[in-house]
Design a protein around this motif. Structure first.
Motif, PDB file in Angstrom:
ATOM      1  N   VAL A  52      64.756  24.489  71.121  1.00  0.00           N
ATOM      2  CA  VAL A  52      63.345  24.835  71.025  1.00  0.00           C
ATOM      3  C   VAL A  52      62.900  24.592  69.595  1.00  0.00           C
ATOM      4  N   ASN A  53      61.956  23.697  69.416  1.00  0.00           N
ATOM      5  CA  ASN A  53      61.411  23.426  68.092  1.00  0.00           C
ATOM      6  C   ASN A  53      60.015  24.023  68.009  1.00  0.00           C
ATOM      7  N   THR A  54      59.800  24.820  66.980  1.00  0.00           N
ATOM      8  CA  THR A  54      58.499  25.455  66.829  1.00  0.00           C
ATOM      9  C   THR A  54      57.580  24.570  65.999  1.00  0.00           C
TER      10      THR A  54
ATOM     11  N   LEU B  85      55.289  26.673  71.028  1.00  0.00           N
ATOM     12  CA  LEU B  85      56.602  26.223  71.468  1.00  0.00           C
ATOM     13  C   LEU B  85      56.484  24.965  72.320  1.00  0.00           C
ATOM     14  N   GLY B  86      55.330  24.348  72.300  1.00  0.00           N
ATOM     15  CA  GLY B  86      55.116  23.132  73.068  1.00  0.00           C
ATOM     16  C   GLY B  86      53.875  23.180  73.912  1.00  0.00           C
ATOM     17  N   ARG B  87      53.554  24.363  74.446  1.00  0.00           N
ATOM     18  CA  ARG B  87      52.354  24.503  75.268  1.00  0.00           C
ATOM     19  C   ARG B  87      51.639  25.791  74.886  1.00  0.00           C
ATOM     20  N   GLY B  88      50.450  25.670  74.348  1.00  0.00           N
ATOM     21  CA  GLY B  88      49.658  26.848  74.033  1.00  0.00           C
ATOM     22  C   GLY B  88      50.139  27.577  72.793  1.00  0.00           C
ATOM     23  N   ALA B  89      49.353  28.552  72.384  1.00  0.00           N
ATOM     24  CA  ALA B  89      49.684  29.352  71.212  1.00  0.00           C
ATOM     25  C   ALA B  89      50.589  30.506  71.628  1.00  0.00           C
ATOM     26  N   THR B  90      51.716  30.619  70.965  1.00  0.00           N
ATOM     27  CA  THR B  90      52.650  31.703  71.220  1.00  0.00           C
ATOM     28  C   THR B  90      52.406  32.856  70.265  1.00  0.00           C
ATOM     29  N   TYR B  91      52.048  32.526  69.042  1.00  0.00           N
ATOM     30  CA  TYR B  91      51.810  33.533  68.016  1.00  0.00           C
ATOM     31  C   TYR B  91      50.639  33.061  67.176  1.00  0.00           C
TER      32      TYR B  91
ATOM     33  N   VAL C  60      57.510  32.244  60.098  1.00  0.00           N
ATOM     34  CA  VAL C  60      58.177  31.012  60.514  1.00  0.00           C
ATOM     35  C   VAL C  60      59.692  31.215  60.482  1.00  0.00           C
ATOM     36  N   VAL C  61      60.189  31.768  59.385  1.00  0.00           N
ATOM     37  CA  VAL C  61      61.630  31.989  59.231  1.00  0.00           C
ATOM     38  C   VAL C  61      62.123  33.003  60.256  1.00  0.00           C
ATOM     39  N   TRP C  62      61.394  34.118  60.421  1.00  0.00           N
ATOM     40  CA  TRP C  62      61.810  35.153  61.372  1.00  0.00           C
ATOM     41  C   TRP C  62      61.853  34.594  62.787  1.00  0.00           C
ATOM     42  N   THR C  63      60.841  33.841  63.181  1.00  0.00           N
ATOM     43  CA  THR C  63      60.787  33.287  64.537  1.00  0.00           C
ATOM     44  C   THR C  63      61.949  32.332  64.780  1.00  0.00           C
ATOM     45  N   ASN C  64      62.242  31.478  63.807  1.00  0.00           N
ATOM     46  CA  ASN C  64      63.371  30.554  63.971  1.00  0.00           C
ATOM     47  C   ASN C  64      64.683  31.313  64.092  1.00  0.00           C
TER      48      ASN C  64
ATOM     49  N   TYR D 162      69.790  29.402  71.320  1.00  0.00           N
ATOM     50  CA  TYR D 162      69.251  28.047  71.409  1.00  0.00           C
ATOM     51  C   TYR D 162      69.693  27.148  70.264  1.00  0.00           C
ATOM     52  N   GLY D 163      70.636  27.572  69.445  1.00  0.00           N
ATOM     53  CA  GLY D 163      71.159  26.732  68.381  1.00  0.00           C
ATOM     54  C   GLY D 163      70.209  26.634  67.196  1.00  0.00           C
ATOM     55  N   THR D 164      70.546  25.761  66.276  1.00  0.00           N
ATOM     56  CA  THR D 164      69.744  25.595  65.071  1.00  0.00           C
ATOM     57  C   THR D 164      68.376  25.052  65.433  1.00  0.00           C
ATOM     58  N   GLN D 165      67.368  25.696  64.906  1.00  0.00           N
ATOM     59  CA  GLN D 165      65.994  25.334  65.235  1.00  0.00           C
ATOM     60  C   GLN D 165      65.356  24.537  64.104  1.00  0.00           C
ATOM     61  N   LEU D 166      64.363  23.756  64.465  1.00  0.00           N
ATOM     62  CA  LEU D 166      63.574  23.007  63.505  1.00  0.00           C
ATOM     63  C   LEU D 166      62.138  23.503  63.608  1.00  0.00           C
ATOM     64  N   ALA D 167      61.557  23.813  62.486  1.00  0.00           N
ATOM     65  CA  ALA D 167      60.160  24.239  62.467  1.00  0.00           C
ATOM     66  C   ALA D 167      59.354  23.200  61.700  1.00  0.00           C
ATOM     67  N   THR D 168      58.259  22.768  62.290  1.00  0.00           N
ATOM     68  CA  THR D 168      57.350  21.858  61.611  1.00  0.00           C
ATOM     69  C   THR D 168      56.080  22.633  61.314  1.00  0.00           C
ATOM     70  N   VAL D 169      55.702  22.649  60.042  1.00  0.00           N
ATOM     71  CA  VAL D 169      54.501  23.360  59.612  1.00  0.00           C
ATOM     72  C   VAL D 169      53.481  22.314  59.187  1.00  0.00           C
ATOM     73  N   TYR D 170      52.334  22.322  59.853  1.00  0.00           N
ATOM     74  CA  TYR D 170      51.265  21.381  59.528  1.00  0.00           C
ATOM     75  C   TYR D 170      50.235  22.097  58.656  1.00  0.00           C
ATOM     76  N   ILE D 171      49.897  21.477  57.537  1.00  0.00           N
ATOM     77  CA  ILE D 171      48.901  22.042  56.635  1.00  0.00           C
ATOM     78  C   ILE D 171      47.853  20.988  56.323  1.00  0.00           C
ATOM     79  N   ARG D 172      46.673  21.463  55.944  1.00  0.00           N
ATOM     80  CA  ARG D 172      45.583  20.551  55.589  1.00  0.00           C
ATOM     81  C   ARG D 172      45.323  20.641  54.100  1.00  0.00           C
ATOM     82  N   ILE D 173      45.953  19.795  53.364  1.00  0.00           N
ATOM     83  CA  ILE D 173      45.683  19.695  51.931  1.00  0.00           C
ATOM     84  C   ILE D 173      45.293  18.253  51.664  1.00  0.00           C
ATOM     85  N   LYS D 174      44.112  18.078  51.106  1.00  0.00           N
ATOM     86  CA  LYS D 174      43.616  16.718  50.872  1.00  0.00           C
ATOM     87  C   LYS D 174      44.557  15.929  49.983  1.00  0.00           C
ATOM     88  N   LYS D 175      45.102  16.570  48.965  1.00  0.00           N
ATOM     89  CA  LYS D 175      46.042  15.905  48.059  1.00  0.00           C
ATOM     90  C   LYS D 175      47.459  16.216  48.516  1.00  0.00           C
TER      91      LYS D 175
END
Length: 181
Positions: free
Chosen positions: A61-63, A87-93, A121-125, A133-146
């Motif tokens: 499961v990748n968050t 977690l893939g579909r809809g907002a979980t948190y 993010v760390v707590w959820t992983n 579910y083994g080692t998880q990968l979390a991708t965090v998307y941010i909006r920074i122009k630079k």
């Protein structure tokens, strides 16, 4: 810390008996009611409801997280942070909080917002990994122009050091999420 039995979140991948059409409709109906309840008064059941919504997921499961900050929106000039996990579909948190410090720019506000959401993010992983579910990968998307300065700015903030090792080990990936028009 959540106390539970080891079998609590186990889903049987090789299950041969599926619900009948009527039972599946009832399951969907009750799960939708629980989802509504978790969003409007019982946020403590979101994890369990999210699990029910993702029963057909296979493999690790990748968050995915989306973090945004609104710069200087409060009367005391503090910014506001919002974060959503899927977690893939809809907002979980989801979370939305006023930042505790005044920032000098929208970029700094985004970095403070990232810092505010990163413990969840760390707590959820860790929680998902403890469910087997083994080692998880979390991708965090941010909006920074630079966006190209994020990694350099990350190193300058001392309060980011506790998350730096997870970013350096690619447990958490920070990516740019452009604004849609």
């Amino acid at each position: 810390m959540t106390l539970n039995a080891k079998h609590l979140f186990n889903a049987w991948e090789n299950q041969k008996h599926f619900l009948s059409k009527d039972d599946a409709d009832q399951f969907h109906h009750l799960t939708a009611k629980l989802l509504f309840l978790s969003q409007h008064g019982r946020p403590d059941i979101r994890t369990a409801v999210s699990f029910l919504l993702n029963l057909d997921a296979r493999g690790p499961v990748n968050t995915q997280w989306w973090v945004d900050a609104l710069y200087a929106t409060h009367p005391d000039m503090k910014s506001h942070t919002g974060g959503v996990m899927s977690l893939g579909r809809g907002a979980t948190y989801s979370t939305a909080d006023k930042q505790k410090i005044v920032t000098r720019s929208s970029t700094e506000g985004e970095l403070v917002g990232l810092h505010d959401v990163m413990p969840q993010v760390v707590w959820t992983n860790n929680f998902i990994e403890c469910q087997g579910y083994g080692t998880q990968l979390a991708t965090v998307y941010i909006r920074i122009k630079k966006y190209n300065i994020v990694r350099e700015e990350w190193k300058k903030f001392k309060w980011q050091e506790k998350f730096k090792d997870r970013v350096d080990n690619n447990e958490i990936i920070i990516e740019h999420c452009p604004q849609q028009k």
